[in-house]
Write an enzyme that holds these catalytic residues in place. Structure first.
Site, PDB file in Angstrom:
ATOM      1  N   GLU A  25      48.895  32.140  -1.761  1.00 29.06           N
ATOM      2  CA  GLU A  25      47.473  32.118  -1.368  1.00 29.06           C
ATOM      3  C   GLU A  25      46.578  32.779  -2.410  1.00 29.06           C
ATOM      4  O   GLU A  25      47.047  33.554  -3.249  1.00 29.06           O
ATOM      5  CB  GLU A  25      47.276  32.783  -0.002  1.00 29.06           C
ATOM      6  CG  GLU A  25      47.654  34.236   0.023  1.00 29.06           C
ATOM      7  CD  GLU A  25      46.858  35.061   1.024  1.00 29.06           C
ATOM      8  OE1 GLU A  25      45.645  34.876   1.137  1.00 29.06           O
ATOM      9  OE2 GLU A  25      47.476  35.931   1.656  1.00 29.06           O
ATOM     10  N   ASP A 137      37.984  39.208  17.800  1.00 31.28           N
ATOM     11  CA  ASP A 137      38.391  39.039  16.408  1.00 31.28           C
ATOM     12  C   ASP A 137      39.891  38.798  16.301  1.00 31.28           C
ATOM     13  O   ASP A 137      40.697  39.720  16.337  1.00 31.28           O
ATOM     14  CB  ASP A 137      37.977  40.263  15.577  1.00 31.28           C
ATOM     15  CG  ASP A 137      38.148  40.026  14.079  1.00 31.28           C
ATOM     16  OD1 ASP A 137      38.717  38.988  13.699  1.00 31.28           O
ATOM     17  OD2 ASP A 137      37.692  40.886  13.293  1.00 31.28           O
ATOM     18  N   ASP A 141      44.598  32.573  11.160  1.00 31.93           N
ATOM     19  CA  ASP A 141      45.985  32.411  10.669  1.00 31.93           C
ATOM     20  C   ASP A 141      46.907  32.070  11.846  1.00 31.93           C
ATOM     21  O   ASP A 141      47.837  31.269  11.693  1.00 31.93           O
ATOM     22  CB  ASP A 141      46.504  33.715  10.025  1.00 31.93           C
ATOM     23  CG  ASP A 141      45.811  34.045   8.717  1.00 31.93           C
ATOM     24  OD1 ASP A 141      44.984  33.248   8.255  1.00 31.93           O
ATOM     25  OD2 ASP A 141      46.109  35.129   8.166  1.00 31.93           O
ATOM     26  N   LYS A 158      49.300  43.965   8.926  1.00 33.12           N
ATOM     27  CA  LYS A 158      48.853  45.315   8.609  1.00 33.12           C
ATOM     28  C   LYS A 158      48.676  46.137   9.864  1.00 33.12           C
ATOM     29  O   LYS A 158      48.245  45.628  10.908  1.00 33.12           O
ATOM     30  CB  LYS A 158      47.495  45.254   7.895  1.00 33.12           C
ATOM     31  CG  LYS A 158      47.572  44.794   6.469  1.00 33.12           C
ATOM     32  CD  LYS A 158      46.222  44.299   6.026  1.00 33.12           C
ATOM     33  CE  LYS A 158      45.831  43.148   6.911  1.00 33.12           C
ATOM     34  NZ  LYS A 158      44.737  42.344   6.550  1.00 33.12           N
TER      35      LYS A 158
HETATM   36  N1  PSU Z   1      46.554  40.752   4.606  1.00 31.00           N
HETATM   37  C1  PSU Z   1      46.676  41.397   3.434  1.00 31.00           C
HETATM   38  N2  PSU Z   1      45.926  41.030   2.373  1.00 31.00           N
HETATM   39  C2  PSU Z   1      45.058  39.999   2.477  1.00 31.00           C
HETATM   40  C3  PSU Z   1      44.961  39.308   3.713  1.00 31.00           C
HETATM   41  C4  PSU Z   1      45.714  39.707   4.747  1.00 31.00           C
HETATM   42  O1  PSU Z   1      47.433  42.318   3.343  1.00 31.00           O
HETATM   43  O2  PSU Z   1      44.388  39.705   1.494  1.00 31.00           O
HETATM   44  C5  PSU Z   1      44.078  38.115   3.805  1.00 31.00           C
HETATM   45  C6  PSU Z   1      44.919  36.856   3.991  1.00 31.00           C
HETATM   46  O3  PSU Z   1      44.347  35.851   3.188  1.00 31.00           O
HETATM   47  C7  PSU Z   1      44.740  36.526   5.458  1.00 31.00           C
HETATM   48  C8  PSU Z   1      43.331  36.990   5.672  1.00 31.00           C
HETATM   49  O4  PSU Z   1      44.896  35.163   5.728  1.00 31.00           O
HETATM   50  O5  PSU Z   1      43.243  38.207   4.939  1.00 31.00           O
HETATM   51  C9  PSU Z   1      43.004  37.215   7.116  1.00 31.00           C
HETATM   52  O6  PSU Z   1      41.643  37.425   7.231  1.00 31.00           O
HETATM   53  P1  PSU Z   1      40.961  37.346   8.672  1.00 31.00           P
HETATM   54  O7  PSU Z   1      41.506  38.547   9.399  1.00 31.00           O
HETATM   55  O8  PSU Z   1      39.490  37.420   8.411  1.00 31.00           O
HETATM   56  O9  PSU Z   1      41.413  36.055   9.279  1.00 31.00           O
HETATM   57 MN    MN Z   2      38.444  37.826  11.839  1.00 31.36          MN
END
Ligand code: PSU
Ligand code: MN
Length: 306
Positions: A25, A137, A141, A158
């Site tokens: 990614e 939220d 994914d 995380k």
């Molecule tokens: N976790 C990480 N580093 C990242 C991401 C997640 O440790 O850069 C990124 C990934 O691209 C994941 C996105 O798909 O954050 C999720 O963001 P959101 O929570 O806004 O969907």
């Molecule tokens: Mn989000």
């Protein structure tokens, strides 16, 4: 009809010949890691795969066109340009506008599947955020993996997220979660979380067997392969807990919302840990790339391979 994406020569040749390919990614590069380490990391992840005989396909949208496999200039752009963070819903908007974007796990998995790539390595998966019952939220994914047949190798999610709720949602969405040589779900910078898994695998071949079986059963979900960072490489748990508390409080104070939340927390944590979290992040991502490479090799040499 022309394909709605650009397939790199290396990737199209590997796919045509049934050789192993791993998708990578770009959001982790553009928004998850600081410059200039992000550019080094993008190149290193690709190199690790090439050394294993696996073709890397870093995915991003450049000037409106989804790219499956980037050249050196593409890697430089995702590392150094201020690209939009693109999830699945952003793809048609970027395409219509001729704009560029770094793809999240969701968008990368979607494009990988479209191109016929079945294995994908990342750092951490997005998930359900703490307080999601108020904010709603939850990363796209999760819902994307419910309808995208791509095996994603991550170090879990995380610890800034609500891990228990994330695992519950994956269950509801019928996305299999298997620990790679562990029965404990990892929490990204730490080898373990408080959550046990029902299933674990001991080898890449076992993952390939699950993928094959999923196909035969007509399932269209992805698979989450949870690959913990080795204990000796993990972040110090006390330090982790302290910085995590500070990061969550800072996000609350700053009133960050929507897709800005994850990059905000990651950046805060790198700064507040004096870079220690960054080294752990890079180590776990390298581990995931290697395991994804092994799975891609097992998948391409499976019995009944077309
Ligand atoms: N976790 C990480 N580093 C990242 C991401 C997640 O440790 O850069 C990124 C990934 O691209 C994941 C996105 O798909 O954050 C999720 O963001 P959101 O929570 O806004 O969907
Ligand atoms: Mn989000």
């Amino acid at each position: 009809m022309t394909t709605p994406f650009v397939l790199a020569e290396t990737v199209s040749a590997a796919l045509a010949e049934g050789r192993p390919v791993v998708a990578l990614e770009s959001t982790i590069i553009s928004h998850g890691l600081p410059r200039p380490r992000n550019h080094e990391a993008a190149r290193e992840f690709e190199r690790l795969l090439v050394e294993m005989g696996v073709t890397p396909a870093t995915i991003a949208v450049l000037d409106g066109l989804p790219q499956i496999g980037l050249d050196a200039e593409g890697l430089r752009r995702i590392a150094n340009e201020d690209l939009a963070k693109a999830s699945v819903r952003d793809l048609p908007i970027l395409a219509a506008a001729g704009a560029s974007g770094a793809t999240t796990v969701a968008a990368t998995a979607h494009l990988a599947a479209l191109a016929g790539i079945r294995v994908f390595a990342t750092g951490g998966l997005g998930g359900v955020h703490r307080g999601a019952s108020d904010t709603f939220d939850e990363s796209a994914d999760l819902s994307t993996l419910a309808r995208t047949p791509v095996t994603v190798v991550s170090a879990g999610v995380k610890s800034v997220l609500d891990i228990a709720a994330t695992l519950e949602r994956l269950e509801t969405l019928s996305v299999p979660v298997v620990g790679f040589r562990t029965r404990i779900f990892p929490s990204f910078w730490l080898t373990e979380s408080a959550h046990e898994l029902d299933w674990s695998v001991e080898s890449a071949e076992q993952v390939a067997a699950i993928m094959l079986s999923q196909d035969q059963l007509g399932h269209r979900q992805g698979i989450v392969v949870a690959n913990p960072i080795p204990l000796e490489q993990q972040w110090d748990p006390t330090e982790h807990d302290r910085v995590l508390g500070e990061a969550l409080a800072a996000a609350e104070r700053a009133g960050v919302r929507g897709k800005a939340v994850t990059p905000f927390l990651l950046r805060f944590i790198v700064d507040a840990s004096n870079g220690r979290s960054l080294e752990v992040n890079l180590d776990l991502a390298r581990n995931n790339v290697r395991v994804a490479g092994e799975i891609a090799v097992a998948w391409s040499s499976r019995d009944g391979s077309p």
